[in-house]
Each structure stands twice: as C-alpha cells, then as structure tokens.
Scaffold this active site. Structure first.
Site, PDB file in Angstrom:
ATOM      1  N   ALA A  69       0.785  -1.058  -0.036  1.00 31.19           N
ATOM      2  CA  ALA A  69       0.021   0.015   0.143  1.00 31.19           C
ATOM      3  C   ALA A  69       0.835   1.313  -0.070  1.00 31.19           C
ATOM      4  O   ALA A  69       0.395   2.407  -0.484  1.00 31.19           O
ATOM      5  CB  ALA A  69      -1.093  -0.036   1.249  1.00 31.19           C
ATOM      6  N   THR A  70       1.913   1.224   0.602  1.00 33.64           N
ATOM      7  CA  THR A  70       2.902   2.474   0.437  1.00 33.64           C
ATOM      8  C   THR A  70       3.056   2.693  -1.059  1.00 33.64           C
ATOM      9  O   THR A  70       3.213   3.853  -1.288  1.00 33.64           O
ATOM     10  CB  THR A  70       4.532   1.945   1.058  1.00 33.64           C
ATOM     11  OG1 THR A  70       4.017   1.697   2.603  1.00 33.64           O
ATOM     12  CG2 THR A  70       5.243   3.188   1.121  1.00 33.64           C
ATOM     13  N   ASN A 146      -5.381   3.636  11.357  1.00 33.34           N
ATOM     14  CA  ASN A 146      -4.456   2.751  11.743  1.00 33.34           C
ATOM     15  C   ASN A 146      -4.114   2.979  13.197  1.00 33.34           C
ATOM     16  O   ASN A 146      -3.413   2.088  13.744  1.00 33.34           O
ATOM     17  CB  ASN A 146      -3.138   2.526  11.131  1.00 33.34           C
ATOM     18  CG  ASN A 146      -2.333   3.798  10.872  1.00 33.34           C
ATOM     19  OD1 ASN A 146      -2.796   4.748  10.430  1.00 33.34           O
ATOM     20  ND2 ASN A 146      -1.113   3.609  11.043  1.00 33.34           N
ATOM     21  N   GLN A 176      -7.001   0.081   6.493  1.00 33.61           N
ATOM     22  CA  GLN A 176      -7.353  -0.918   7.469  1.00 33.61           C
ATOM     23  C   GLN A 176      -8.946  -1.029   7.323  1.00 33.61           C
ATOM     24  O   GLN A 176      -9.453  -1.308   8.279  1.00 33.61           O
ATOM     25  CB  GLN A 176      -6.825   0.355   8.732  1.00 33.61           C
ATOM     26  CG  GLN A 176      -5.445   0.440   9.029  1.00 33.61           C
ATOM     27  CD  GLN A 176      -4.761  -0.854   9.615  1.00 33.61           C
ATOM     28  OE1 GLN A 176      -5.449  -1.790  10.182  1.00 33.61           O
ATOM     29  NE2 GLN A 176      -3.430  -0.926   9.467  1.00 33.61           N
ATOM     30  N   SER A 196      -3.720  -3.161   0.971  1.00 40.86           N
ATOM     31  CA  SER A 196      -2.645  -4.104   1.486  1.00 40.86           C
ATOM     32  C   SER A 196      -3.054  -5.458   1.607  1.00 40.86           C
ATOM     33  O   SER A 196      -3.835  -5.573   2.542  1.00 40.86           O
ATOM     34  CB  SER A 196      -2.070  -3.226   2.363  1.00 40.86           C
ATOM     35  OG  SER A 196      -0.805  -4.125   2.652  1.00 40.86           O
ATOM     36  N   HIS A 198      -1.443  -7.670   3.399  1.00 42.51           N
ATOM     37  CA  HIS A 198      -0.832  -8.422   4.637  1.00 42.51           C
ATOM     38  C   HIS A 198      -1.733  -7.893   5.765  1.00 42.51           C
ATOM     39  O   HIS A 198      -1.562  -8.417   6.752  1.00 42.51           O
ATOM     40  CB  HIS A 198       0.616  -8.410   4.769  1.00 42.51           C
ATOM     41  CG  HIS A 198       1.016  -6.778   5.121  1.00 42.51           C
ATOM     42  ND1 HIS A 198       1.216  -6.541   6.365  1.00 42.51           N
ATOM     43  CD2 HIS A 198       1.054  -5.750   4.412  1.00 42.51           C
ATOM     44  CE1 HIS A 198       1.479  -5.156   6.486  1.00 42.51           C
ATOM     45  NE2 HIS A 198       1.678  -4.771   5.357  1.00 42.51           N
ATOM     46  N   THR A 234       7.189  -6.889 -13.431  1.00 44.47           N
ATOM     47  CA  THR A 234       6.600  -8.011 -13.597  1.00 44.47           C
ATOM     48  C   THR A 234       5.454  -8.136 -12.247  1.00 44.47           C
ATOM     49  O   THR A 234       5.989  -8.078 -11.138  1.00 44.47           O
ATOM     50  CB  THR A 234       7.525  -9.374 -13.777  1.00 44.47           C
ATOM     51  OG1 THR A 234       8.343  -9.049 -14.765  1.00 44.47           O
ATOM     52  CG2 THR A 234       6.666 -10.673 -13.652  1.00 44.47           C
ATOM     53  N   CYS A 314       5.779   2.030  11.591  1.00 44.15           N
ATOM     54  CA  CYS A 314       6.841   2.778  11.037  1.00 44.15           C
ATOM     55  C   CYS A 314       7.325   3.993  11.802  1.00 44.15           C
ATOM     56  O   CYS A 314       8.372   4.988  11.667  1.00 44.15           O
ATOM     57  CB  CYS A 314       6.535   3.716   9.937  1.00 44.15           C
ATOM     58  SG  CYS A 314       5.594   2.460   8.737  1.00 44.15           S
TER      59      CYS A 314
HETATM   60  N1  PLP Z   1      -1.775   2.929   5.018  1.00 47.67           N
HETATM   61  C1  PLP Z   1      -2.276   2.304   6.415  1.00 47.67           C
HETATM   62  C2  PLP Z   1      -3.450   3.162   7.056  1.00 47.67           C
HETATM   63  C3  PLP Z   1      -1.396   1.440   6.931  1.00 47.67           C
HETATM   64  O1  PLP Z   1      -1.877   1.181   7.947  1.00 47.67           O
HETATM   65  C4  PLP Z   1      -0.466   0.921   6.401  1.00 47.67           C
HETATM   66  C5  PLP Z   1       0.371  -0.015   7.286  1.00 47.67           C
HETATM   67  O2  PLP Z   1       0.840  -0.053   8.310  1.00 47.67           O
HETATM   68  C6  PLP Z   1       0.139   1.430   5.278  1.00 47.67           C
HETATM   69  C7  PLP Z   1      -0.733   2.438   4.434  1.00 47.67           C
HETATM   70  C8  PLP Z   1       1.417   0.658   4.445  1.00 47.67           C
HETATM   71  O3  PLP Z   1       0.678  -0.410   4.197  1.00 47.67           O
HETATM   72  P1  PLP Z   1       1.936  -1.443   3.431  1.00 47.67           P
HETATM   73  O4  PLP Z   1       2.926  -2.111   4.650  1.00 47.67           O
HETATM   74  O5  PLP Z   1       1.437  -2.627   2.648  1.00 47.67           O
HETATM   75  O6  PLP Z   1       2.947  -0.551   2.630  1.00 47.67           O
END
Ligand code: PLP
Length: 370
Positions: A69-70, A146, A176, A196, A198, A234, A314
């Site tokens: 998601a980043t 989050n 989330q 995302s 995971h 890919t 993070c």
């Molecule tokens: N956005 C939110 C609200 C999140 O909680 C997170 C992960 O903690 C991310 C983005 C980033 O996700 P990813 O770990 O897939 O890069």
C-alpha cells in the site's frame, strides 16, 4: 502468546500457500509474455482485478497491482501532482506513506494544507470545506485510522469536496478498512483507494490501487509498461492470486460482528475509570491510554504474554504520536498510549485473557513506578 497488533500485520491464512505454490511452481509464466500459457496467466490477472472491483462494489474504474500500500499511495499521490499553482489537502492523521509525501510536496514549494483531527480521530469536515477552492488538485484522507480505528465519513468528504470543486481528485487510503468495514465504491465518487494484502491475512509484498480514471495519472515508476504503464515491473501473480483468494473468502459483515464482540469483551476486562480508551469507529483498532505508565514500558512488560503496539510500526522509534497529538491530546498522553488491534479469527476467550493480563500488568507497573 496472544497477538493483538493486527493493524501492523496479520498472520497469513495457511491455505494460501497452496495458491502461492501453484502460481510459483506450476503456472509460473510471466503474464506479459506472448505464448499461450502466459496468456492464460494474463487471464488470471484480469480475473483477480475483477474480484477486487467486486469486493469494492466498483462499477467503473480499474485495479493496478502494486508491491504494497505504500507503493499504491505513492503511485496515486505523486502520480496526481501537476505543474502549476495547485493546492493539495492531506489530513494530519495519515499513515507515513501518505503524510511524508505531503511533507515532500511542501518542501518542493507546493501549497499543502493539513487537516486537523477531531477528538474522536475523524477529520475536521468544516475545515475541509473551507479549504476547497478551484485550485484544489487533490484531497487525501484515510478510511479507517491505523492508530485509533476512527472511521472518516467518506461519503460526506466526497460531497463536501465535489460540491465546491468537482474536478478535485480524492484519494482514500483504505488499508485498515478494506475487507473489514463495509464499503461500496459505486456510491462514492472517489478517484483512488489503496489496499494491502497483509492487513487481511494475505501475503506480504502485494497491494493494489483502485483508480477511477487511469488517464488522470502519470507514472512514477518506469519500465516495461505493465499495469497500464502505471506500475511497471513483472506482476507478483502468486501473491496477487493469494490476496484475491483470501479476499473472496472474507465475510465482512460476519467478521465485523465477531470483532465487535472481541472488542467489547476485551474492554470489559479493563477498569475504564483508570484506563482511557479512544474509539468510536472500527472495532479492529483501539487506542488505550494508561496514565502514569509509558506505552513502550507496558508493551515491553507484556511482551512474553501479549503483543500490543505503540502505534504505526513505522513510527515506533519516534517519541510521542503525531496522530494523537493532532487530535488534541498532549505529548505526555500520547506517550502513555498503546494500540490494540484484533483480527476476526481470534477467540473471545483469548482476548478476554489478554485484557485481564494487560490490566494486571498495568496496575503492577503503576504501583512500582509511582
Ligand atoms: N496505510 C495504512 C493506513 C497502514 O496502516 C499501512 C500499514 O501499516 C500502510 C498504509 C502501508 O501498508 P504497506 O505495509 O502495505 O506498505
């Protein structure tokens, strides 16, 4: 050990190993190649997009597969930036993968506004309305926080924004909320939604970005032109197929009901005269404040028995908590806060036990530290 940091990541559903293996060792062909077995994989890729669009309730638009998601957030936000005197609006509650893009744009001299948060963690809708003008290029707010579980009213945000400027793009970080909180994109006029795998028991290293109109985005990653030239590289078909397999399995309403029960049972174990709790939103994430004890100290003391977080993975090493402070809580309050996050497959007994352990450990630490 009881794991209550599911907002950081979730355990992958073990049955996905079979799907992953099948697309890694059997149907391993590059979906962009021209021979028939590869073309079959291109069809799986198209099917996977359809599954995500269905889960989102999207009737128009498309999916771009990403590595996380980043990456989805970066593709949507950096890809929407335009030359000229445009303005950008972000909330102060965003995950670093959005917030740090806002900071970067500000450093580049762009006009960036940061929306305050209300005491319940939702954005300040009145302030949002006052900031929209005909120069507003983009608004980015998350779906579910989050840090606190607060749910922003996306429908309200869209109405506020589009009424004042129908051309303003709206990005929603849905990480989330996706597969946890009901959402129907067809009734929401949003432009981007990040996902995302995971965070909902899929594998790590796979994400997706919903895009309503691809022609409005410029690529920020260059290469072989995969994903409509918007995310070259890919595609991770094993990961993608595992993600959508999990996504199809999830019964959002049933899981939500169970998680509400988990949250309630958990909170019943705490003495809420002593412990402060913030959440009016998603039951999957709650923020707890333990007066007199540092969140980090509590987390470490619990570690062998219960795993909790002190906020976004993070930002664990940074003092305080930007999001709680934006909600009007003091630095001290933020430092004494922890994040507890559930998953829908945990048992009531497990979280009941965790709640008791957390309360006992807190009281013990409180006595020893005072
Ligand atoms: N956005 C939110 C609200 C999140 O909680 C997170 C992960 O903690 C991310 C983005 C980033 O996700 P990813 O770990 O897939 O890069």
């Amino acid at each position: 050990m009881i794991y209550l940091d599911n907002a950081a990541t979730t355990k992958m559903d073990e049955s996905l190993i079979e799907v992953y293996k099948s697309f890694s060792c059997d149907k391993f062909y590059n979906a962009s190649a021209g021979y028939s077995v590869a073309l079959e994989n291109a069809k799986y890729l198209a099917k996977a997009k359809e599954i995500l669009l269905n889960k989102l309730g999207a009737k128009v638009g498309d999916i771009i597969f990403t590595g996380c998601a980043t990456e989805s957030n970066n593709i949507a936000l950096q890809g929407s930036v335009k030359e000229g005197k445009w303005e950008y609006i972000f909330s102060k509650g965003e995950h670093p993968s959005v917030y740090n893009i806002a900071k970067m744009l500000e450093e580049q001299g762009k006009t960036v506004h940061f929306l305050d948060l209300q005491k319940n963690g939702e954005i300040d809708y009145v302030q949002l309305e006052s900031l929209i003008n005909d120069k507003t290029r983009l608004v980015s707010t998350m779906f579910v926080s989050n840090e606190t579980g607060a749910i922003n009213d996306i429908d309200k945000i869209v109405k506020i924004v589009k009424a004042k400027n129908p051309r303003t793009l709206i990005h929603v970080d849905g990480v989330q909320g996706f597969c946890k909180t009901p959402i129907n994109i067809s009734s929401l006029n949003i432009d981007f939604f990040s996902i995302s795998a995971h965070k909902f028991h899929g594998p790590k290293g796979v994400g997706a970005l919903y895009v309503k109109n691809k022609s409005l985005l410029r690529p920020i990653i260059f290469g072989g032109g995969q994903e409509y030239n918007l995310r070259s590289g890919t595609e991770n078909l094993p990961g993608i197929m595992a993600m959508v397999t999990e996504c199809e399995k999830i019964d959002v309403a049933k899981n939500l009901k169970h998680t509400q029960e988990l949250r309630d049972v958990f909170l019943n174990q705490l003495d809420l005269n002593k412990v402060h709790f913030i959440s009016s939103g998603s039951p999957y994430v709650i923020s707890l404040n333990f007066p007199g004890v540092n969140g980090e100290t509590l987390m470490r003391a619990l570690e062998d028995k219960v795993i909790i977080g002190t906020g976004s993975a993070c930002s664990t090493k940074k003092a305080g908590n930007r999001v709680l402070e934006a909600m009007g809580y003091s630095k001290e309050y933020a430092k004494q806060s922890v994040r507890v996050s559930f998953n829908a497959y945990q048992s009531v007994e497990e979280v009941e036990k965790a709640g008791k352990i957390i309360m006992e450990t807190y009281l013990d630490l409180y006595e020893r530290l005072k």
